[in-house]
Design an enzyme around this catalytic site. Sequence first.
Site, PDB file in Angstrom:
ATOM      1  N   TYR A  62       3.571   0.454   5.950  1.00 41.10           N
ATOM      2  CA  TYR A  62       3.365  -0.655   5.006  1.00 41.10           C
ATOM      3  C   TYR A  62       4.556  -1.604   5.150  1.00 41.10           C
ATOM      4  CZ  TYR A  62       3.400  -3.199   0.587  1.00 41.10           C
ATOM      5  OH  TYR A  62       3.427  -4.195  -0.355  1.00 41.10           O
TER       6      TYR A  62
ATOM      7  N   GLU B 185       1.939  -9.603   3.232  1.00 42.69           N
ATOM      8  CA  GLU B 185       1.843  -8.148   3.134  1.00 42.69           C
ATOM      9  C   GLU B 185       1.000  -7.638   4.289  1.00 42.69           C
ATOM     10  OE1 GLU B 185       1.234  -5.390  -0.690  1.00 42.69           O
ATOM     11  OE2 GLU B 185      -0.658  -6.178   0.072  1.00 42.69           O
TER      12      GLU B 185
END
Lengths: 292, 393
Positions: free
Chosen positions: B101, B189
């Site tokens: 992530y 993101e």
Amino acid sequence: MSILIGSETKLVVCGLTGREGSFHGLSNRRYGTDLVAGVTPGKGGGDVDGVPIFDTVHEAVAETGANTSMVFVPARFAADSILEVADAGVELVVCITEGIPAHDMMRVYTHLRRGRTRLVGPNCPGVLSPGQANVGIIPAHFFSQGGVGLVSRSGTLTYQIGNELAGRGFGNSTIVGIGGDPIVGSSFIDVIALFEDDPDTKLIVMCGEIGGDEEERTADYVAEHVSKPVVAYIAGFTAPPGKTMGHAGAIVSGSSGTAQAKAEALEAQGVRVGRTPSEVAEVAAELSGAAA
Amino acid sequence: MDLLEYQGKQLFRDHGVPTPAGRPAQTVVEAVEAAEELGYPVVTKAQVLIGGRGKAGGIKVANDRDEARRHAEAILGMDIRGFTVHELYVEKGSRIAEEYYAAILIDRGAKAPMAMLSRMGGMDVEEIAERDPAAIARIHIDPLVGFQDFHGRRLAFEAGIAADVIRPTGALLARLYEAFVAEDAMLVEVNPLLVTEAREVVALDAKVTVDGNALYRHPRTAALRNPGADDEQEQMARERDLTYVKLDGNIGILGNGAGLVMSTLDVVAQAGGRPANFLDAGGGSRAEAIVDAVEVIVSDDRVDAVLFNIFGGITRCDEVANGLVTAFGQIDVTVPFVVRLDGTNDEEGRRVLGEAELPNVQVEKTMLEAAARVVELAGEGGGPSAQGGEPAR
């Protein structure tokens, strides 16, 4: 006494020749603010209603001794204008302009924190020390001189709460609108620290809203560093997550930034939270022994 | 402004962030063509501005032409939590070794960019934080200095990612930061950030939010038109340049200034009512904006009563009153209005409303009284037959 602005303020307005800039700049002067100069590149040598206009802030400061600046220029030029004011050594800059890109503000904020210039705003209604000076767009006729220091993220809500306080006989030392953007120059903590040191401020009212964690951090600060009574109001209990409520900064993201969490954090540190603007005034009256 | 996955990935590619090959498609034919060009397996992904696409059946893997067609047919037009799928992204399938992530965002608290990296990708960042807060490495970047190699190394070592991909991951983060700054993003993101079986690091997803205030210097991004949720009032408000947010109640709300409107919603809720919307007519609140605002609010047939809460600062109450009179002249209003005018020129404003004798408009002096009154009216079911026929005082 007051904080940030007062009878010693000498104001230079960036954008004084614009429609909004001249309207509010001159209205600040009518209130009694010592408006000494305006800056508009290319219009130096002229004047707005007798106020001399300069091409650069440096020149305006050198000629007039201005110590405070109000920035009223369009958003895409505002960051540059704030940096120019700081470079000219002005102690305080109040930026009214809304819509400045956040990346611009991050750079401006970081730079200013390394120097001596304090920034209030952007996207704020300004600063008013009743009876002394007004820098910005706060309608001064609602407010009189007194012992309540009022600090807020919002404009009209500040007037609403100021009006409720006035209804209970409270006046204000200074009213500071810190602005509704994600990145603003002065935080609640910065302003409350000034109120704590100001002998004329007897009680502090802070008016927050959803988004970010400023109010939570202020709660901890107040518990540790503030001896004066603090009353808070938080707007946005009914705001759903993920939706921006008007101010760029007013958004509940994930589980953080809710009004509930902010009110709880403040109450946990002994700060009384009014649930409506009128309850804020009630609590203030209670805390100050019914009279101001 | 939120970007669709494929739009975000285009920005990534422009700044050298590696992504799998892919093509957007608006029709089944285009989707099949894209799949044929890319070669199988391909992943067909619904392009909507809401999470949980996978669970909703909006992401599917196809191994041949038939399957690719079936998936495109199934996903186009699908409703994912209130968002209709109008576009697809067809992407070359990747062989997954690890899922990380990564994100870069503006940290309001620190007033600086914050970069994050975790080896636990594929799930929601809040879920990661809950399961194992230490699994997310976070550092702040000085916006005047920018992203340095050591930032990438620190993130990689602190997140504990595989040793052989520390360098490419750091390099990708540096490119991601470049995109974040150059495109004026509030958030970039990547979840998951993929390590392929060939040990390449690529962005498998892209969630990008750009700063609406900076669109003037990004004409290409500004030209992207992303339909939000299919909501009539939100669309009307956008066209009229009003700040409107739909809520789930039956009391229409209009005020001036974001803080005051939020406060109005709260006061109505405390009085036992349920607001139908947030609508900020703005600091200036000229007559025209009032007409637009009334139009948007009353077009919502869930609305049984409307509260109009104005505190005049720069806004003059008489101007607002005139706007309201104009609005009632132009729009057929059938629900009761409660109007509260306070502040600059409030008496003049109330006089204007009184003289206009608008049907179904009641004037109250304070916010609390106005909230109580509108809740009462909405409770009666509102509508033209409600009791609120008393003319404005």
